[in-house]
Scaffold this motif. Structure first.
Motif, PDB file in Angstrom:
ATOM      1  N   HIS A  72      29.023 -34.225   2.666  1.00  0.00           N
ATOM      2  CA  HIS A  72      29.800 -33.621   3.757  1.00  0.00           C
ATOM      3  C   HIS A  72      29.247 -34.088   5.112  1.00  0.00           C
ATOM      4  O   HIS A  72      30.010 -34.492   5.997  1.00  0.00           O
ATOM      5  CB  HIS A  72      29.722 -32.091   3.641  1.00  0.00           C
ATOM      6  N   HIS A 107      24.392 -31.381  11.635  1.00  0.00           N
ATOM      7  CA  HIS A 107      25.048 -30.155  12.110  1.00  0.00           C
ATOM      8  C   HIS A 107      24.846 -28.938  11.204  1.00  0.00           C
ATOM      9  O   HIS A 107      24.812 -27.816  11.682  1.00  0.00           O
ATOM     10  CB  HIS A 107      26.543 -30.389  12.404  1.00  0.00           C
ATOM     11  N   ASP A 108      24.701 -29.147   9.903  1.00  0.00           N
ATOM     12  CA  ASP A 108      24.513 -28.000   9.003  1.00  0.00           C
ATOM     13  C   ASP A 108      23.050 -27.830   8.569  1.00  0.00           C
ATOM     14  O   ASP A 108      22.780 -27.240   7.509  1.00  0.00           O
ATOM     15  CB  ASP A 108      25.433 -28.127   7.770  1.00  0.00           C
ATOM     16  N   ASN A 140      34.369 -31.834  11.553  1.00  0.00           N
ATOM     17  CA  ASN A 140      33.977 -30.912  10.484  1.00  0.00           C
ATOM     18  C   ASN A 140      35.223 -30.348   9.809  1.00  0.00           C
ATOM     19  O   ASN A 140      35.317 -30.281   8.583  1.00  0.00           O
ATOM     20  CB  ASN A 140      33.133 -29.782  11.113  1.00  0.00           C
ATOM     21  N   GLN A 160      36.360 -31.100   5.909  1.00  0.00           N
ATOM     22  CA  GLN A 160      36.452 -29.957   4.986  1.00  0.00           C
ATOM     23  C   GLN A 160      37.867 -29.849   4.420  1.00  0.00           C
ATOM     24  O   GLN A 160      38.055 -29.549   3.249  1.00  0.00           O
ATOM     25  CB  GLN A 160      36.088 -28.658   5.712  1.00  0.00           C
ATOM     26  N   ASP A 216      31.764 -25.133   4.040  1.00  0.00           N
ATOM     27  CA  ASP A 216      31.305 -23.779   4.384  1.00  0.00           C
ATOM     28  C   ASP A 216      32.419 -22.974   5.060  1.00  0.00           C
ATOM     29  O   ASP A 216      32.198 -21.911   5.589  1.00  0.00           O
ATOM     30  CB  ASP A 216      30.023 -23.810   5.247  1.00  0.00           C
TER      31      ASP A 216
HETATM   32 FE   LIG Z   1      29.852 -28.643   8.222  1.00  0.00          FE
END
Ligand SMILES: [Fe+2]
Ligand SMILES: [Fe+2]
Length: 307
Positions: free
Chosen positions: A126, A156-157, A242, A246, A254
């Protein structure tokens, strides 16, 4: 990560400062120096290929990984590349910068850790997809280099890794709560911990000598409309990337329920800010390119455990 060094605290007693403090002396912080040096080279228009080569060569495992990937089918280069200098000449300064960053950051995802639907392998896929997407957004839609776009996607995560490593029981509970209600992870994190993974990532990276634009974007990737001024563009671009990744189902998600009104608002604001025309067609073309890269990376072992 040894069992003893895992810290499991109850949601009530755990503060964001506690968590940041624990991370500072952990293996996560071991990538800090190299990552900030590479990011600073990327942000310095006067930087040279020699500076990048020197940073990479001071880290032998990174050099070895980088050379292995530079010789992989992904770059399609037939002559064997045997040094970082050669890699810079053959696959380019820009590609080596991205490769060095991604390989250094990938150390964080090395552990195979499956908790419910979450695993670091899926989160890595991701993160790489978001990095590629965000960089292409800058290059194609704004005609800009977007120096921090790629690393923003990769990191970022980061807050999710911190949760899975140091508070796995609470993290599993957060995942369970989100799955049961179909809500985004950050909402359950707020309820259980009082803060979410964007705040964790932002608080950790604030101590890493990175550009403020980058740290702000990561700290607000689920709530980018609150960012104003010069930093808004990266924050909005990271959110849009993002979202797109996703929605396409690449790697871990998420946000099981995607917030379309927020995405639309971000896209409109970006178009105003950057004078771009980001629409479904433009995003679809970028996604096609990201999916192509991800599938070649997959076939060359980028996402497998022990890469
Ligand atoms: Fe993310
Ligand atoms: Fe996130």
């Amino acid at each position: 990560m040894s069992e003893e060094s895992k810290v499991e605290l109850s949601g009530d007693s755990l503060s964001l400062a506690d968590l940041v403090h624990i991370v500072e002396s952990s293996d996560i912080a071991s990538i800090k120096k190299t990552v900030s040096e590479i990011v600073n080279v990327i942000n310095d228009p006067e930087s040279s290929a020699k500076q990048l080569k020197d940073i990479i060569e001071l880290d032998p495992p990174l050099s070895a990984k980088l050379l292995r990937l530079a010789n992989s089918a992904f770059y399609g280069y037939t002559k064997r590349i045997t040094s970082i200098q050669e890699a810079i000449v053959c696959i380019g300064f820009d590609a080596v910068k991205d490769l060095a960053l991604s390989q250094k950051v990938s150390q964080l995802f090395d552990k195979y850790d499956k908790i419910r639907d979450y695993s670091r392998d899926l989160l890595w896929k991701h993160s790489v997809a978001v990095a590629l997407f965000c960089k292409l957004l800058y290059r194609r839609e704004y005609r800009e280099l977007g120096e921090n776009s790629y690393v923003a996607g990769l990191l970022h995560d980061l807050g999710l890794i911190v949760e899975d490593q140091f508070i796995p029981i609470l993290f599993s509970y957060i995942l369970e709560k989100s799955e049961a209600r179909g809500t985004s992870l950050y909402q359950s994190e707020k309820e259980v911990l009082g803060f979410d993974h964007t705040e964790i990532g932002g608080a950790i990276l604030a101590g890493w000598d990175l550009p403020d634009e980058l740290v702000t974007a990561i700290a607000s990737h689920h709530d980018p409309l609150r960012v104003g001024g010069d930093f808004a563009k990266l924050a909005l671009s990271l959110h849009v990337s993002n979202y797109a990744v996703q929605k396409a189902g690449i790697g871990y998600s998420d946000m099981p329920r995607i917030d379309l009104p927020l995405f639309d608002q971000c896209r409109r604001q970006l178009n105003e800010l950057a004078g771009s025309k980001i629409n479904e067609t433009a995003l679809g073309l970028i996604l096609e390119e990201v999916e192509k890269s991800i599938s070649v990376m997959e076939s060359t072992g980028w996402f497998s455990h022990g890469r």
